[in-house]
Design a protein around this motif. Structure first.
Motif, PDB file in Angstrom:
ATOM      1  N   ILE A  78      18.725 -22.052  19.496  1.00  0.00           N
ATOM      2  CA  ILE A  78      19.471 -21.101  18.665  1.00  0.00           C
ATOM      3  C   ILE A  78      20.770 -20.734  19.385  1.00  0.00           C
ATOM      4  CG2 ILE A  78      19.400 -18.829  17.578  1.00  0.00           C
ATOM      5  CD1 ILE A  78      16.331 -19.019  17.757  1.00  0.00           C
ATOM      6  N   ALA A  80      22.889 -18.394  18.963  1.00  0.00           N
ATOM      7  CA  ALA A  80      23.030 -16.970  19.278  1.00  0.00           C
ATOM      8  C   ALA A  80      22.183 -16.611  20.500  1.00  0.00           C
ATOM      9  CB  ALA A  80      22.603 -16.121  18.081  1.00  0.00           C
ATOM     10  N   PRO A 106      22.566 -10.099   8.919  1.00  0.00           N
ATOM     11  CA  PRO A 106      22.094 -10.739  10.150  1.00  0.00           C
ATOM     12  C   PRO A 106      20.626 -11.176  10.125  1.00  0.00           C
ATOM     13  CG  PRO A 106      22.143  -8.365  10.429  1.00  0.00           C
ATOM     14  CD  PRO A 106      22.583  -8.627   9.029  1.00  0.00           C
ATOM     15  N   THR A 107      20.321 -12.180  10.949  1.00  0.00           N
ATOM     16  CA  THR A 107      18.933 -12.632  11.120  1.00  0.00           C
ATOM     17  C   THR A 107      18.169 -11.577  11.923  1.00  0.00           C
ATOM     18  OG1 THR A 107      19.926 -14.799  11.383  1.00  0.00           O
ATOM     19  CG2 THR A 107      17.585 -14.624  11.886  1.00  0.00           C
ATOM     20  N   ASN A 108      18.802 -11.162  12.991  1.00  0.00           N
ATOM     21  CA  ASN A 108      18.207 -10.137  13.843  1.00  0.00           C
ATOM     22  C   ASN A 108      18.863  -8.806  13.461  1.00  0.00           C
ATOM     23  OD1 ASN A 108      17.514  -8.409  15.912  1.00  0.00           O
ATOM     24  ND2 ASN A 108      17.623  -9.988  17.489  1.00  0.00           N
ATOM     25  N   HIS A 111      21.752  -7.086  15.026  1.00  0.00           N
ATOM     26  CA  HIS A 111      23.127  -7.575  14.897  1.00  0.00           C
ATOM     27  C   HIS A 111      23.835  -7.080  13.645  1.00  0.00           C
ATOM     28  CE1 HIS A 111      21.435 -11.040  17.500  1.00  0.00           C
ATOM     29  NE2 HIS A 111      21.851 -10.034  18.242  1.00  0.00           N
ATOM     30  N   GLN A 155      29.293 -26.166  10.880  1.00  0.00           N
ATOM     31  CA  GLN A 155      28.425 -27.344  10.914  1.00  0.00           C
ATOM     32  C   GLN A 155      27.242 -27.136   9.971  1.00  0.00           C
ATOM     33  OE1 GLN A 155      28.828 -25.669  14.292  1.00  0.00           O
ATOM     34  NE2 GLN A 155      28.836 -27.395  15.714  1.00  0.00           N
ATOM     35  N   CYS A 158      23.884 -25.508  11.231  1.00  0.00           N
ATOM     36  CA  CYS A 158      23.600 -24.068  11.219  1.00  0.00           C
ATOM     37  C   CYS A 158      22.699 -23.718  10.036  1.00  0.00           C
ATOM     38  CB  CYS A 158      24.884 -23.246  11.080  1.00  0.00           C
ATOM     39  SG  CYS A 158      26.220 -23.726  12.175  1.00  0.00           S
ATOM     40  N   CYS A 161      18.690 -23.261   9.692  1.00  0.00           N
ATOM     41  CA  CYS A 161      17.997 -22.011  10.010  1.00  0.00           C
ATOM     42  C   CYS A 161      18.496 -20.830   9.203  1.00  0.00           C
ATOM     43  CB  CYS A 161      18.152 -21.687  11.488  1.00  0.00           C
ATOM     44  SG  CYS A 161      17.412 -22.897  12.580  1.00  0.00           S
ATOM     45  N   HIS A 162      19.642 -20.965   8.532  1.00  0.00           N
ATOM     46  CA  HIS A 162      20.219 -19.774   7.911  1.00  0.00           C
ATOM     47  C   HIS A 162      20.334 -19.857   6.382  1.00  0.00           C
ATOM     48  CE1 HIS A 162      21.150 -17.543  11.553  1.00  0.00           C
ATOM     49  NE2 HIS A 162      21.715 -18.617  12.099  1.00  0.00           N
ATOM     50  N   TYR A 176      11.544 -13.249  12.772  1.00  0.00           N
ATOM     51  CA  TYR A 176      12.658 -12.462  12.223  1.00  0.00           C
ATOM     52  C   TYR A 176      12.465 -12.012  10.781  1.00  0.00           C
ATOM     53  CZ  TYR A 176      15.014 -13.944  16.438  1.00  0.00           C
ATOM     54  OH  TYR A 176      15.354 -14.147  17.737  1.00  0.00           O
TER      55      TYR A 176
END
Ligand code: HEC
Length: 293
Positions: A78, A80, A106-108, A111, A155, A158, A161-162, A176
């Motif tokens: 990851i 980040a 945000p994922t977390n 953030h 890219q 990314c 995962c998002h 998460y």
């Protein structure tokens, strides 16, 4: 006003103006230098973290796809996470340096941006050509300089995962939850923000400023005293002496003797001119006295 008064008031005006001007410009210059130095430190830190991110996404991530079961290994891919690990190491040495990767979604949840951070992200989203933004913020620990750069999804790597929880590695979803999905390619999702304290460089700049101004004032005071001593020794005391003699002569009293002709400056020239005049006067007086006898 006496000669000394005129001379000194002119000196004081010139010194005052010189001190004011050099104070103003050197203060600006020193503060600008301090800020530029901090800004360049922040830039170096930003590049370092960026390299860790690139390394994670380009080199670690692709090699991890087969070992997704291993949670630790997954974390290493990851970007980040890599960025925060590098920052943790930097903070051991420079605890006052700060780094945040914030995203509007945000994922977390840690953030999630604060108001000022959200304003910066929206600024980047509104103007895709903007490469960075910096500024100074007053905090409870003193002024901090921040340098922010946009995080854009450049890219497609990314998006693995998002995009949606279904596409993301199950371990990630387990940790998460449902946050931080729905990001799109080319979207500016957040910002990297490096914060560096300004109080130490500003204190250094202040110290340099005080030393500089102190030295300059010292030089001015020394010049002032020296010029006054020279003024007394070379001009005013000699002129007063001459005035006293001339005064006596004007009353017909020649007892005080001749003017002091020592030296070859203008005052000495004036003295010898006065002496010649005195002698002529004496001769003229003698002549008149003889005539009247
Ligand atoms: C292997 C999965 C994965 C990949 C690939 C990935 N990320 Fe993330 N990303 C995450 C996780 C998990 C977090 C939360 C990490 C944490 O807790 O600090 C995160 C956090 C972030 C954050 C911080 C804000 C937040 O959401 O918490 C940003 C910004 C971000 N990623 C952008 C990117 C970009 C840009 C790329 C492509 C260069 C990328 N990510 C690739 C999993 C991934």
């Amino acid at each position: 006003m006496k000669l000394r008064g005129k001379f000194n008031s002119m000196l004081l005006v010139v010194f005052g103006l010189a001190l004011g001007a050099s104070g103003y410009f050197s203060y600006q210059q020193l503060n600008d230098n301090a800020r530029d130095e901090v800004l360049s430190n922040a830039g170096v830190l930003m590049e370092t973290i960026l390299s860790a991110r690139t390394w994670a996404v380009n080199e670690v991530g692709p090699n991890l796809r087969e070992t997704e079961e291993d949670e630790e290994m997954l974390m290493m891919g990851i970007p980040a996470y890599a960025a925060n690990k590098v920052m943790e190491a930097v903070q051991k040495r420079y605890p006052e340096y700060g780094y945040r990767e914030v995203a509007l979604n945000p994922t977390n949840v840690k953030h999630r941006p604060e108001d000022w951070e959200a304003r910066i992200i929206n600024g980047f989203r509104g103007d895709a050509t903007k490469e960075q933004e910096w500024g100074v913020r007053e905090t409870s620990k003193g002024p901090y300089l921040y340098l922010a750069r946009p995080i854009q999804i450049k890219q497609s790597g990314c998006l693995g995962c998002h995009t949606t929880p279904e596409k993301a590695p199950p371990k990630m979803v387990a940790i998460y939850g449902d946050n931080g999905y729905g990001w799109k390619l080319k979207e500016i999702v957040g910002a990297q923000i490096v914060s560096v304290p300004l109080s130490v460089p500003i204190a250094n700049a202040q110290r340099m400023f005080t030393t500089f101004m102190g030295t300059l004032t010292g030089v001015f005071v020394a010049v002032f005293i020296l010029l006054n001593l020279m003024l007394t020794a070379l001009i005013t005391s000699r002129l007063s002496e001459m005035a006293a003699i001339a005064d006596e002569i004007s009353k017909g009293n020649f007892e005080m003797g001749e003017f002091n002709e020592k030296g070859n400056d203008e005052v000495a020239q004036l003295s010898s001119a006065f002496n010649r005049m005195r002698r002529s006067l004496v001769k003229a007086m003698e002549f008149f006295n003889k005539q009247s006898d």
